[in-house]
Design a protein around this motif. Structure first.
Motif, mmCIF file in Angstrom:
data_model
loop_
_atom_site.group_PDB
_atom_site.id
_atom_site.type_symbol
_atom_site.label_atom_id
_atom_site.label_comp_id
_atom_site.label_asym_id
_atom_site.label_seq_id
_atom_site.Cartn_x
_atom_site.Cartn_y
_atom_site.Cartn_z
ATOM 1 N N VAL A 157 0.859 -1.189 0.000
ATOM 2 C CA VAL A 157 0.000 0.000 0.000
ATOM 3 C C VAL A 157 0.895 1.239 0.000
ATOM 4 O O VAL A 157 1.639 1.481 0.949
ATOM 5 C CB VAL A 157 -0.942 0.018 1.218
ATOM 6 N N LEU A 158 0.826 2.020 -1.061
ATOM 7 C CA LEU A 158 1.682 3.203 -1.175
ATOM 8 C C LEU A 158 1.133 4.380 -0.389
ATOM 9 O O LEU A 158 1.883 5.173 0.176
ATOM 10 C CB LEU A 158 1.842 3.591 -2.647
ATOM 11 N N THR A 159 -0.194 4.548 -0.362
ATOM 12 C CA THR A 159 -0.809 5.667 0.344
ATOM 13 C C THR A 159 -2.269 5.344 0.634
ATOM 14 O O THR A 159 -2.880 4.509 -0.049
ATOM 15 C CB THR A 159 -0.730 6.957 -0.496
ATOM 16 N N SER A 160 -2.816 6.003 1.629
ATOM 17 C CA SER A 160 -4.234 5.837 1.960
ATOM 18 C C SER A 160 -5.088 6.890 1.257
ATOM 19 O O SER A 160 -6.309 6.875 1.383
ATOM 20 C CB SER A 160 -4.434 5.930 3.483
ATOM 21 N N GLN A 161 -4.451 7.798 0.533
ATOM 22 C CA GLN A 161 -5.192 8.845 -0.166
ATOM 23 C C GLN A 161 -5.710 8.327 -1.509
ATOM 24 O O GLN A 161 -5.082 7.492 -2.153
ATOM 25 C CB GLN A 161 -4.298 10.060 -0.419
ATOM 26 N N SER A 162 -6.858 8.863 -1.912
ATOM 27 C CA SER A 162 -7.398 8.535 -3.226
ATOM 28 C C SER A 162 -6.621 9.310 -4.292
ATOM 29 O O SER A 162 -5.967 10.323 -3.991
ATOM 30 C CB SER A 162 -8.875 8.901 -3.286
ATOM 31 N N PRO A 163 -6.673 8.879 -5.575
ATOM 32 C CA PRO A 163 -5.989 9.627 -6.638
ATOM 33 C C PRO A 163 -6.441 11.080 -6.711
ATOM 34 O O PRO A 163 -5.624 11.974 -6.962
ATOM 35 C CB PRO A 163 -6.372 8.851 -7.904
ATOM 36 N N GLN A 164 -7.732 11.331 -6.470
ATOM 37 C CA GLN A 164 -8.239 12.706 -6.497
ATOM 38 C C GLN A 164 -7.635 13.535 -5.363
ATOM 39 O O GLN A 164 -7.309 14.721 -5.556
ATOM 40 C CB GLN A 164 -9.766 12.708 -6.397
ATOM 41 N N GLU A 165 -7.478 12.932 -4.198
ATOM 42 C CA GLU A 165 -6.866 13.651 -3.077
ATOM 43 C C GLU A 165 -5.400 13.961 -3.363
ATOM 44 O O GLU A 165 -4.905 15.052 -3.032
ATOM 45 C CB GLU A 165 -6.989 12.820 -1.791
ATOM 46 N N ILE A 166 -4.714 13.019 -3.972
ATOM 47 C CA ILE A 166 -3.313 13.253 -4.333
ATOM 48 C C ILE A 166 -3.218 14.406 -5.318
ATOM 49 O O ILE A 166 -2.348 15.285 -5.198
ATOM 50 C CB ILE A 166 -2.694 11.973 -4.940
ATOM 51 N N CYS A 167 -4.133 14.432 -6.281
ATOM 52 C CA CYS A 167 -4.140 15.512 -7.274
ATOM 53 C C CYS A 167 -4.399 16.860 -6.605
ATOM 54 O O CYS A 167 -3.675 17.833 -6.853
ATOM 55 C CB CYS A 167 -5.203 15.222 -8.328
ATOM 56 N N ASP A 168 -5.428 16.918 -5.766
ATOM 57 C CA ASP A 168 -5.760 18.176 -5.084
ATOM 58 C C ASP A 168 -4.597 18.679 -4.240
ATOM 59 O O ASP A 168 -4.264 19.871 -4.256
ATOM 60 C CB ASP A 168 -6.998 17.988 -4.211
ATOM 61 N N ASP A 194 4.686 16.333 -11.276
ATOM 62 C CA ASP A 194 4.621 15.586 -10.007
ATOM 63 C C ASP A 194 3.550 14.501 -10.071
ATOM 64 O O ASP A 194 3.736 13.406 -9.517
ATOM 65 C CB ASP A 194 4.327 16.547 -8.854
ATOM 66 N N LEU A 195 2.428 14.779 -10.708
ATOM 67 C CA LEU A 195 1.367 13.780 -10.831
ATOM 68 C C LEU A 195 1.802 12.625 -11.734
ATOM 69 O O LEU A 195 1.456 11.464 -11.475
ATOM 70 C CB LEU A 195 0.095 14.432 -11.374
ATOM 71 N N MET A 196 2.564 12.918 -12.786
ATOM 72 C CA MET A 196 3.086 11.841 -13.630
ATOM 73 C C MET A 196 4.030 10.941 -12.838
ATOM 74 O O MET A 196 4.005 9.719 -12.992
ATOM 75 C CB MET A 196 3.800 12.435 -14.852
ATOM 76 N N ASN A 197 4.837 11.543 -11.990
ATOM 77 C CA ASN A 197 5.744 10.750 -11.151
ATOM 78 C C ASN A 197 4.977 9.909 -10.141
ATOM 79 O O ASN A 197 5.395 8.796 -9.792
ATOM 80 C CB ASN A 197 6.720 11.670 -10.425
ATOM 81 N N ALA A 198 3.840 10.438 -9.673
ATOM 82 C CA ALA A 198 3.048 9.718 -8.669
ATOM 83 C C ALA A 198 2.216 8.603 -9.289
ATOM 84 O O ALA A 198 2.122 7.499 -8.741
ATOM 85 C CB ALA A 198 2.142 10.694 -7.923
ATOM 86 N N PHE A 199 1.606 8.875 -10.446
ATOM 87 C CA PHE A 199 0.700 7.909 -11.070
ATOM 88 C C PHE A 199 1.390 7.006 -12.095
ATOM 89 O O PHE A 199 0.789 6.044 -12.575
ATOM 90 C CB PHE A 199 -0.458 8.645 -11.748
#
Length: 320
Positions: A221-232, A301-306
């Motif tokens: 599990v990398l994070t408990s945040q949803s993709p939308q939360e990571i984006c925001d 940053d989002l490309m690196n995350a997703f």
């Protein structure tokens, strides 16, 4: 404490329309904390001489949680003896249960190049210490002309000298309105985060204080945040970085589009709604330079995350 500008009051949060989490996070963090770091910007002469009431409330509510005082931006102080005054005020003259005594034999010669001895708890390498932590001396190894020296020779006629004396136990919490500091700090660290000076000492101390515990999440599990939360949060990080003062806290983020493109790329369109036209102009920037930079850096940053291509488009609107 969370990475917010300071521990917030309800009136501040209401004025700037902040999320309730920014009010509750400091208290929730204290309930589960093994160690608390209180960070003070010593270059800000408006706030450096006392801890905020909200921070004191947190510390007083959880006095059993070990706390450490971190003085940052010491490189910006020309008169290094000010650090001694700040230590005395912010600790109420007590560190690790011991009373600090400040003597200034040559008060007329308190220059920025003064050699000052700070003696609290004696430092030694981690391998030779079972229960003690890095001392004030080691943490504040002086730079040239910093006004701080780790020498322990109390016979030398140094301009400012701080020695320790066994003092009473930390005083019980009294009326917070009359307090400026906290007498239960275990350690004091003085550093310059921008240049990295003494940051390694603080990191080493934190590693020494770390306690083993069970994993709260599975290793996959990398994070408990949803993709939308990571984006925001990624976009908000850039807004906080490029907009001054309270302006970022008035920005409302509204996601208009979130879908997969024909080539597998992620398409995101987000509206940034601000309450004033002046804020809108600051967010857009001259010829759109600010909003373009925010979109470009956040998109990367989002490309690196997703781990996929992301096409991010940001729009700026005025509320109403």
């Amino acid at each position: 404490m969370p990475g917010s500008p300071h521990s917030l009051t309800s009136s501040w949060a209401e004025r700037h329309k902040l999320e309730e989490a920014m009010l509750t996070d400091p208290w929730d963090s204290m309930r589960h904390a093994d160690l608390v770091l209180v960070l003070v910007d010593v270059s800000d002469h408006w706030t450096r001489n006392c801890l905020s009431q909200e921070v004191l409330k947190c510390l007083s509510e959880f006095p059993h949680v070990p706390s450490v005082l971190v003085l940052n931006k010491v490189d910006l102080l020309k008169k290094k003896y000010i650090l001694l005054e700040l230590v005395t005020e912010l600790t109420e003259g007590i560190v690790n249960g011991k009373k600090l005594e400040v003597r200034s034999p040559f008060k007329h010669n308190l220059s920025s190049s003064a050699k000052t001895v700070l003696k609290n708890t004696q430092a030694s390498p981690p391998e030779s210490r079972a229960h003690e932590s890095p001392c004030l001396q080691e943490t504040v190894k002086a730079q040239e002309g910093s006004g701080l020296d780790s020498s322990g020779d109390t016979r030398a006629p140094e301009p400012d000298r701080v020695t320790e004396a066994q003092g009473p136990k930390p005083r019980e919490c009294r009326d917070l309105k009359n307090r400026k500091g906290w007498p239960r700090f275990q350690e004091i660290f003085m550093l310059a985060a921008l240049t990295g000076e003494e940051v390694h000492t603080l990191k080493r101390y934190l590693l020494m204080q770390a306690k083993p515990g069970p994993w709260e999440f599975h290793s996959r599990v990398l994070t408990s945040q949803s993709p939308q939360e990571i984006c925001d949060n990624t976009i908000r990080e850039k807004i906080l970085e490029y907009l001054p003062l309270e302006v970022p806290y008035g920005v409302t983020q509204v996601t208009e589009l979130w879908e997969e493109g024909p080539s597998g790329e992620l398409l995101i369109v987000q509206n940034l709604v601000v309450p004033r036209k002046s804020h809108m102009m600051m967010l857009i920037g001259k010829r759109g330079t600010v909003i373009s930079r925010i979109a470009q850096e956040a998109g990367q940053d989002l490309m690196n995350a997703f781990l996929c291509d992301v096409r991010l488009k940001l729009k700026v609107e005025k509320l109403g």
